[in-house]
Design a protein around this motif. Structure first.
Motif, PDB file in Angstrom:
ATOM      1  N   GLU A  41     -12.164   8.201 -15.479  1.00 51.03           N
ATOM      2  CA  GLU A  41     -12.478   7.842 -14.094  1.00 51.03           C
ATOM      3  C   GLU A  41     -12.651   6.330 -13.950  1.00 51.03           C
ATOM      4  N   HIS A  42     -13.271   5.720 -15.014  1.00 54.65           N
ATOM      5  CA  HIS A  42     -13.453   4.275 -14.969  1.00 54.65           C
ATOM      6  C   HIS A  42     -12.104   3.563 -14.949  1.00 54.65           C
ATOM      7  N   MET A  43     -11.183   4.043 -15.829  1.00 55.87           N
ATOM      8  CA  MET A  43      -9.843   3.450 -15.877  1.00 55.87           C
ATOM      9  C   MET A  43      -9.121   3.647 -14.547  1.00 55.87           C
ATOM     10  N   THR A  44      -9.225   4.873 -14.020  1.00 56.16           N
ATOM     11  CA  THR A  44      -8.555   5.113 -12.732  1.00 56.16           C
ATOM     12  C   THR A  44      -9.145   4.232 -11.637  1.00 56.16           C
ATOM     13  N   ARG A  45     -10.455   4.054 -11.687  1.00 56.66           N
ATOM     14  CA  ARG A  45     -11.066   3.167 -10.682  1.00 56.66           C
ATOM     15  C   ARG A  45     -10.526   1.750 -10.810  1.00 56.66           C
ATOM     16  N   HIS A  46     -10.420   1.278 -12.132  1.00 56.05           N
ATOM     17  CA  HIS A  46      -9.873  -0.077 -12.317  1.00 56.05           C
ATOM     18  C   HIS A  46      -8.448  -0.163 -11.819  1.00 56.05           C
ATOM     19  N   LEU A  47      -7.671   0.901 -12.099  1.00 57.80           N
ATOM     20  CA  LEU A  47      -6.287   0.890 -11.630  1.00 57.80           C
ATOM     21  C   LEU A  47      -6.238   0.886 -10.102  1.00 57.80           C
ATOM     22  N   GLU A  48      -7.096   1.701  -9.501  1.00 63.03           N
ATOM     23  CA  GLU A  48      -7.107   1.722  -8.042  1.00 63.03           C
ATOM     24  C   GLU A  48      -7.548   0.376  -7.480  1.00 63.03           C
ATOM     25  N   GLU A  49      -8.530  -0.239  -8.151  1.00 65.75           N
ATOM     26  CA  GLU A  49      -8.962  -1.559  -7.672  1.00 65.75           C
ATOM     27  C   GLU A  49      -7.843  -2.586  -7.799  1.00 65.75           C
ATOM     28  N   SER A  50      -7.103  -2.479  -8.929  1.00 63.46           N
ATOM     29  CA  SER A  50      -5.971  -3.416  -9.092  1.00 63.46           C
ATOM     30  C   SER A  50      -4.918  -3.167  -8.021  1.00 63.46           C
ATOM     31  N   GLU A  51      -4.671  -1.845  -7.735  1.00 60.34           N
ATOM     32  CA  GLU A  51      -3.706  -1.536  -6.683  1.00 60.34           C
ATOM     33  C   GLU A  51      -4.179  -2.072  -5.336  1.00 60.34           C
ATOM     34  N   ARG A  52      -5.482  -1.911  -5.094  1.00 61.06           N
ATOM     35  CA  ARG A  52      -6.007  -2.444  -3.833  1.00 61.06           C
ATOM     36  C   ARG A  52      -5.848  -3.968  -3.771  1.00 61.06           C
ATOM     37  N   ALA A  53      -6.097  -4.619  -4.936  1.00 56.18           N
ATOM     38  CA  ALA A  53      -5.944  -6.083  -4.966  1.00 56.18           C
ATOM     39  C   ALA A  53      -4.501  -6.475  -4.687  1.00 56.18           C
ATOM     40  N   MET A  54      -3.557  -5.703  -5.299  1.00 53.11           N
ATOM     41  CA  MET A  54      -2.143  -5.983  -5.050  1.00 53.11           C
ATOM     42  C   MET A  54      -1.803  -5.792  -3.577  1.00 53.11           C
ATOM     43  N   GLN A  55      -2.325  -4.703  -3.009  1.00 51.10           N
ATOM     44  CA  GLN A  55      -2.048  -4.472  -1.593  1.00 51.10           C
ATOM     45  C   GLN A  55      -2.626  -5.585  -0.740  1.00 51.10           C
ATOM     46  N   GLU A  56      -3.837  -6.045  -1.096  1.00 53.39           N
ATOM     47  CA  GLU A  56      -4.421  -7.154  -0.331  1.00 53.39           C
ATOM     48  C   GLU A  56      -3.574  -8.425  -0.457  1.00 53.39           C
ATOM     49  N   ARG A  57      -3.041  -8.646  -1.687  1.00 51.34           N
ATOM     50  CA  ARG A  57      -2.180  -9.822  -1.857  1.00 51.34           C
ATOM     51  C   ARG A  57      -0.928  -9.709  -1.004  1.00 51.34           C
ATOM     52  N   VAL A  58      -0.339  -8.487  -1.017  1.00 53.25           N
ATOM     53  CA  VAL A  58       0.864  -8.301  -0.199  1.00 53.25           C
ATOM     54  C   VAL A  58       0.534  -8.532   1.268  1.00 53.25           C
ATOM     55  N   GLN A  59      -0.651  -8.042   1.678  1.00 49.95           N
ATOM     56  CA  GLN A  59      -1.034  -8.267   3.076  1.00 49.95           C
ATOM     57  C   GLN A  59      -1.201  -9.758   3.377  1.00 49.95           C
ATOM     58  N   ARG A  60      -1.793 -10.470   2.384  1.00 46.86           N
ATOM     59  CA  ARG A  60      -1.933 -11.920   2.590  1.00 46.86           C
ATOM     60  C   ARG A  60      -0.578 -12.598   2.701  1.00 46.86           C
ATOM     61  N   LEU A  61       0.367 -12.157   1.808  1.00 46.50           N
ATOM     62  CA  LEU A  61       1.717 -12.722   1.878  1.00 46.50           C
ATOM     63  C   LEU A  61       2.363 -12.425   3.225  1.00 46.50           C
ATOM     64  N   GLU A  62       2.118 -11.162   3.703  1.00 44.03           N
ATOM     65  CA  GLU A  62       2.671 -10.836   5.020  1.00 44.03           C
ATOM     66  C   GLU A  62       2.050 -11.712   6.100  1.00 44.03           C
ATOM     67  N   ALA A  63       0.734 -11.965   5.967  1.00 47.04           N
ATOM     68  CA  ALA A  63       0.080 -12.829   6.958  1.00 47.04           C
ATOM     69  C   ALA A  63       0.657 -14.243   6.910  1.00 47.04           C
ATOM     70  N   SER A  64       0.887 -14.725   5.655  1.00 45.72           N
ATOM     71  CA  SER A  64       1.492 -16.065   5.538  1.00 45.72           C
ATOM     72  C   SER A  64       2.901 -16.077   6.109  1.00 45.72           C
ATOM     73  N   ARG A  65       3.636 -14.921   5.855  1.00 48.94           N
ATOM     74  CA  ARG A  65       4.995 -14.865   6.401  1.00 48.94           C
ATOM     75  C   ARG A  65       4.963 -14.890   7.923  1.00 48.94           C
ATOM     76  N   LEU A  66       3.979 -14.138   8.491  1.00 51.38           N
ATOM     77  CA  LEU A  66       3.871 -14.137   9.949  1.00 51.38           C
ATOM     78  C   LEU A  66       3.537 -15.523  10.487  1.00 51.38           C
ATOM     79  N   SER A  67       2.619 -16.197   9.743  1.00 48.64           N
ATOM     80  CA  SER A  67       2.276 -17.559  10.193  1.00 48.64           C
ATOM     81  C   SER A  67       3.494 -18.481  10.132  1.00 48.64           C
TER      82      SER A  67
END
Length: 670
Positions: free
Chosen positions: A438-464
């Motif tokens: 569960e700890h590993m899955t949580r870390h993986l999910e957190e990493s996935e969330r971080a990746m998604q946040e980065r993609v969202q930031r990139l999308e925000a930069s692209r929009l800007s």
């Protein structure tokens, strides 16, 4: 009764009226439990005081108020006081002319009072007031305490008799009803006769002096006789049941004595069992010592399992190291974002300076405007292609995240299967493994969330950046072509930086996958150690099973001894059961007799009802047959006369024919 007299005087003084001397004399001469005020004219104040006293009086059982000339108000006050009384059993209101108000008050009394068993209402003129008398009859139908009711000389018509019949169909407690010297007539008598089959408790009904036909009176007498017979049979049955219940109690007492004797024998046998159990307990103690030695071996295995848990703790530390690496990566991302913000500010400043230069070169920019438009279209196409590439990159990220989730789910399923296979002694180790997963899955999910946040930031930069492109287009439309070229260069730089960031993120994902693989390999090693521990535990379980078999052999020996003792107990129980069976047979025979008596009563009821119906049918048939016989006899007489006339005519004709025929001379004389 002196208290009753004092309270009467006190209530009269409170109401401002003087107590009647005749009433005081009667109270002085009052026998215990009986108050006789017959032929005493009672005033309204006296009735009010007596009504209040009767609400709380607990010694009077008979109250006689015949020929007291009660007014409507006085009668209602007295009867309202009796509504709350629970002691009076006999009430005599003869000759008081109660009329409508009195009938309504009597109805309220019958609804609320549950103690009066005998009520005398002779000469009270209740019948002419149909509505009030109907209310009285409705209250009588719901009363369950009254046993005797006297309604003589009350001018009760056939309608009042019909109301009484309805009340009798619902009342199952009244036993005596006196209706002599009223105006019931034929219709009222029929209504009462029709209600009697439904009433089984009334055994005395007087109807003399009511212009009722004799056949109805006979039917009433038959119904009353039938009810009396039913009550006598029910009394006999009750006496029999009482005797039988006494016999059953006697048998139960004998049973209890026998049971106590049996319990004493059982206690003795239990003591013997306790002695034998002590001897067996010594053997069990020796076996328990052997089991304790085996438990020490199992404790050694548990220590090895704790070593495996320590290895799992090391794997958790590795997972924590991976989490720290992820934290450093996030810090790097933040620093890169700050740098990009600074570079954008510098670029904005440079753009402002260039705009000042571009204002000077507006004349030259007008000529290049058309060419720049074409270039802008090409750049828009390139932007679209880059957007498509970003969309593909997002899909790849989602696919990788889904694959990671599937792998995590598979790992969880494998762990659950291993948990099912392992025994209860290894459940703690499996829980630790599940926590690691569960700890590993949580870390993986957190990493996935971080990746998604980065993609969202990139999308925000692209929009800007797209907004900046729109602004540059507006400037180009206003002949600012050079600014558009510089913006395009800035876009290219941003795209290169985005590609570099994506590559960096992919490398981090690869590192995380390697760490996950390492954790899985560590889990496999731990599973192998667990399997070894299970094999050892199985060997120990075999040894424990051998000891259990030895215990079972000893228990069988004990059970054989127990069976011998149980055989003796069962023999005694069988004897008791035989006695119980005999008693139950006697009880069943008694119950069968009761059922036969009930069946005979039902048959008698059915036969009586059928007999009544048959009698009525036979009477109607006899009347119709008599009428038919009379008509037939008249027809037969007429036919005989006609036949006699015809016979005379034929005789005369035959004689005339014989006398006038020529054969008469030749025929011999007879």
């Amino acid at each position: 009764m002196e208290e009753f007299q004092h309270s009467y005087r006190r209530l009269c003084k409170e109401s401002g009226a003087e107590p009647q001397e005749t009433v005081l004399q009667q109270l002085q001469e009052l026998p215990r439990g009986r108050l006789d005020l017959a032929t005493q004219s009672l005033t309204v104040e006296t009735c009010r005081a007596l009504g209040k006293l009767l609400q709380k009086e607990a010694l009077l059982t008979e109250l006689i108020l015949s020929d007291c000339m009660l007014s409507e108000e006085g009668a209602t006050l007295l009867l309202q006081g009796l509504c709350a009384n629970t002691v009076v059993r006999f009430l005599d209101l003869k000759g008081n002319n109660l009329q409508a108000a009195g009938a309504e008050a009597l109805g309220q009394l019958l609804r609320q009072n549950k103690s009066i068993q005998s009520l005398t209402l002779e000469w009270n003129n209740l019948g002419p007031w149909e509505d009030a008398f109907a209310a009285f009859c409705g209250a009588l139908a719901g009363n369950g305490a009254l046993r005797q009711l006297d309604l003589r000389n009350n001018q009760i018509s056939h309608k009042g008799a019909e109301e009484l019949a309805l009340a009798l169909t619902r009342n199952a407690h009244l036993q005596q009803l006196d209706l002599r010297w009223n105006s019931i007539g034929l219709l009222g008598g029929r209504a009462l006769v029709n209600c009697l089959p439904r009433n089984r408790t009334l055994w005395r009904l007087e109807l003399a002096g009511n212009n009722v036909p004799g056949d109805i009176l006979r039917a009433v007498e038959q119904a009353m006789d039938h009810n009396q017979e039913r009550q006598t049979t029910s009394r006999e049955n009750r006496a029999r049941t009482h005797v039988l219940s006494k016999e059953v109690q006697h048998l139960q007492e004998e049973k209890s004595r026998q049971f106590l004797d049996l319990m004493e024998t059982i206690d003795k046998q239990r003591k013997e069992m306790a002695r034998s159990s002590r001897a067996s307990a010594a053997c069990v103690g020796q076996l328990q010592e052997a089991l304790n030695e085996r438990h020490s071996i199992i404790n050694a295995l548990k220590a090895k399992l704790q070593m495996a848990e320590a290895a799992l703790a090391l794997s958790e530390q590795k997972a924590q190291g991976l989490g720290e690496l992820l934290a450093t990566a996030e810090q790097e991302q933040r620093s890169l974002a700050q740098r990009q913000a600074k570079e954008r500010r510098l670029e904005q400043q440079e753009a402002a300076e260039r705009e000042s230069k571009l204002l000077r070169d507006l004349s030259a920019a007008n000529e290049k405007h058309l060419l720049l438009r074409n270039q802008v279209d090409e750049l828009e196409r390139k932007v679209r292609s880059q957007q498509e590439q970003l969309f593909l990159a997002r899909q790849e990220l989602t696919n990788t995240a889904a694959e990671l989730k599937i792998r995590a789910v598979q790992a969880e399923e494998r762990l659950e299967l291993e948990k099912k296979r392992s025994r209860q002694s290894l459940e703690d180790v499996e829980q630790l493994r599940a926590k690691e997963v569960e700890h590993m899955t949580r870390h993986l999910e957190e990493s996935e969330r971080a990746m998604q946040e980065r993609v969202q930031r990139l999308e925000a930069s692209r929009l800007s950046l797209e907004e900046e492109l729109s602004r540059v287009k507006a400037a180009a439309l206003s002949e600012r072509g050079q600014a558009e070229e510089e913006l395009i260069k800035a876009k290219n730089q941003v795209r290169l930086e985005e590609q570099q960031r994506l590559a960096h993120l992919e490398e981090k994902l690869r590192l995380l996958a390697q760490a996950r693989d390492e954790a899985q390999s560590a889990c496999l090693q731990q599973r192998q150690t667990v399997a070894d521990a299970q094999a050892r535990a199985s060997q120990l379980s075999l040894q424990v099973e051998g000891l259990r078999r030895r215990l079972e052999e000893l228990q069988q020996e004990l059970s054989n001894k127990d069976q011998e003792k149980v055989a003796e107990v069962t023999r005694v129980r069988v004897e008791l059961r035989e006695q119980n069976g005999r008693l139950q047979a006697e009880l069943t025979a008694q119950e069968a007799l009761k059922e036969k008596v009930a069946a005979l009563e039902r048959q008698l009821k059915v036969m009586a009802g059928d007999h009544r119906e048959a009698l009525l049918d036979r009477e109607s048939e006899n009347a119709s047959l008599r009428e038919k016989l009379r008509l037939k006899e008249a027809e037969i007489a007429r036919i005989r006369e006609e036949e006699a006339q015809r016979a005379s005519f034929l005789q005369n004709a035959v004689l005339a024919y014989v006398q006038g025929s020529p054969l008469r001379a030749l025929s011999p004389q007879k």
